[in-house]
Motif scaffolding. Structure first.
Motif, mmCIF file in Angstrom:
data_model
loop_
_atom_site.group_PDB
_atom_site.id
_atom_site.type_symbol
_atom_site.label_atom_id
_atom_site.label_comp_id
_atom_site.label_asym_id
_atom_site.label_seq_id
_atom_site.Cartn_x
_atom_site.Cartn_y
_atom_site.Cartn_z
ATOM 1 N N ASN A 1 0.867 -1.281 -0.272
ATOM 2 C CA ASN A 1 0.034 0.016 0.093
ATOM 3 C C ASN A 1 0.997 1.426 -0.097
ATOM 4 O O ASN A 1 0.482 2.190 -0.656
ATOM 5 C CB ASN A 1 -0.983 -0.007 1.058
ATOM 6 N N SER A 2 1.662 1.180 0.820
ATOM 7 C CA SER A 2 2.841 2.463 0.870
ATOM 8 C C SER A 2 3.459 2.717 -0.568
ATOM 9 O O SER A 2 3.683 3.827 -0.881
ATOM 10 C CB SER A 2 3.829 2.365 1.766
ATOM 11 N N CYS A 3 3.840 1.654 -1.063
ATOM 12 C CA CYS A 3 4.669 1.654 -2.707
ATOM 13 C C CYS A 3 3.443 2.312 -3.361
ATOM 14 O O CYS A 3 3.748 3.275 -4.183
ATOM 15 C CB CYS A 3 5.003 0.221 -3.242
ATOM 16 N N LEU A 4 2.361 1.635 -3.498
ATOM 17 C CA LEU A 4 1.230 2.137 -4.469
ATOM 18 C C LEU A 4 0.676 3.855 -4.165
ATOM 19 O O LEU A 4 0.437 4.413 -5.004
ATOM 20 C CB LEU A 4 0.168 1.358 -4.381
ATOM 21 N N THR A 5 0.914 4.277 -2.855
ATOM 22 C CA THR A 5 0.329 5.428 -2.834
ATOM 23 C C THR A 5 1.551 6.352 -2.426
ATOM 24 O O THR A 5 1.044 7.602 -2.201
ATOM 25 C CB THR A 5 -0.413 5.431 -1.469
ATOM 26 N N SER A 6 2.632 6.040 -2.764
ATOM 27 C CA SER A 6 3.803 7.116 -2.718
ATOM 28 C C SER A 6 3.635 8.033 -3.979
ATOM 29 O O SER A 6 3.465 7.624 -4.842
ATOM 30 C CB SER A 6 5.074 6.164 -2.605
ATOM 31 N N PRO A 7 4.087 9.240 -3.394
ATOM 32 C CA PRO A 7 3.952 10.459 -4.522
ATOM 33 C C PRO A 7 5.053 10.140 -5.688
ATOM 34 O O PRO A 7 4.694 10.845 -6.608
ATOM 35 C CB PRO A 7 4.332 11.639 -3.489
ATOM 36 N N GLY A 8 5.948 9.490 -5.483
ATOM 37 C CA GLY A 8 6.908 9.162 -6.563
ATOM 38 C C GLY A 8 6.509 8.207 -7.679
ATOM 39 O O GLY A 8 7.048 7.886 -8.646
ATOM 40 N N ARG A 9 5.190 7.611 -7.442
ATOM 41 C CA ARG A 9 4.727 6.519 -8.329
ATOM 42 C C ARG A 9 4.158 7.407 -9.781
ATOM 43 O O ARG A 9 3.702 8.211 -9.700
ATOM 44 C CB ARG A 9 3.660 6.034 -7.505
ATOM 45 N N ARG A 10 4.460 6.612 -10.794
ATOM 46 C CA ARG A 10 4.385 6.995 -12.229
ATOM 47 C C ARG A 10 3.210 6.060 -12.834
ATOM 48 O O ARG A 10 3.703 4.957 -12.418
ATOM 49 C CB ARG A 10 5.675 7.146 -13.094
ATOM 50 N N PRO A 11 2.464 6.663 -13.742
ATOM 51 C CA PRO A 11 1.703 5.661 -14.407
ATOM 52 C C PRO A 11 2.571 4.831 -15.471
ATOM 53 O O PRO A 11 3.724 5.226 -15.760
ATOM 54 C CB PRO A 11 0.653 6.611 -15.119
ATOM 55 N N PRO A 12 2.108 3.627 -15.892
ATOM 56 C CA PRO A 12 2.562 2.803 -16.701
ATOM 57 C C PRO A 12 3.138 3.610 -18.055
ATOM 58 O O PRO A 12 2.330 4.358 -18.569
ATOM 59 C CB PRO A 12 1.944 1.581 -16.869
ATOM 60 N N ALA A 13 4.100 3.313 -18.705
ATOM 61 C CA ALA A 13 4.504 4.023 -19.937
ATOM 62 C C ALA A 13 3.435 3.295 -20.927
ATOM 63 O O ALA A 13 3.262 2.318 -21.049
ATOM 64 C CB ALA A 13 5.797 4.110 -20.236
#
Length: 67
Positions: free
Chosen positions: A55-67
């Protein structure tokens, strides 16, 4: 006719609830003797910790959408 869903506003975040549940499960497991029930509680506590990390990985602000 549709029924209204009971919507509950959580007072704490998912990570906080998972961590609290994991601590509770570990305390319960500590009171038990080795066996299947104790192992089940330890496994559930481990799954809660992993879910909190995911959950913390998915909600981190540095997360980018898949290219």
């Amino acid at each position: 006719m549709t029924e209204k869903r009971n919507r509950v506003r959580q007072s704490s975040s998912l990570a906080e609830r998972l961590a609290a549940d994991a601590v509770s499960l570990l305390e319960q497991a500590a009171c038990l003797e080795p066996g299947a029930e104790r192992e089940a509680l330890l496994n559930k506590a481990h799954r809660n910790k992993i879910a909190a990390e995911i959950n913390s990985c998915l909600t981190s602000p540095g997360r980018r959408p898949p290219a």
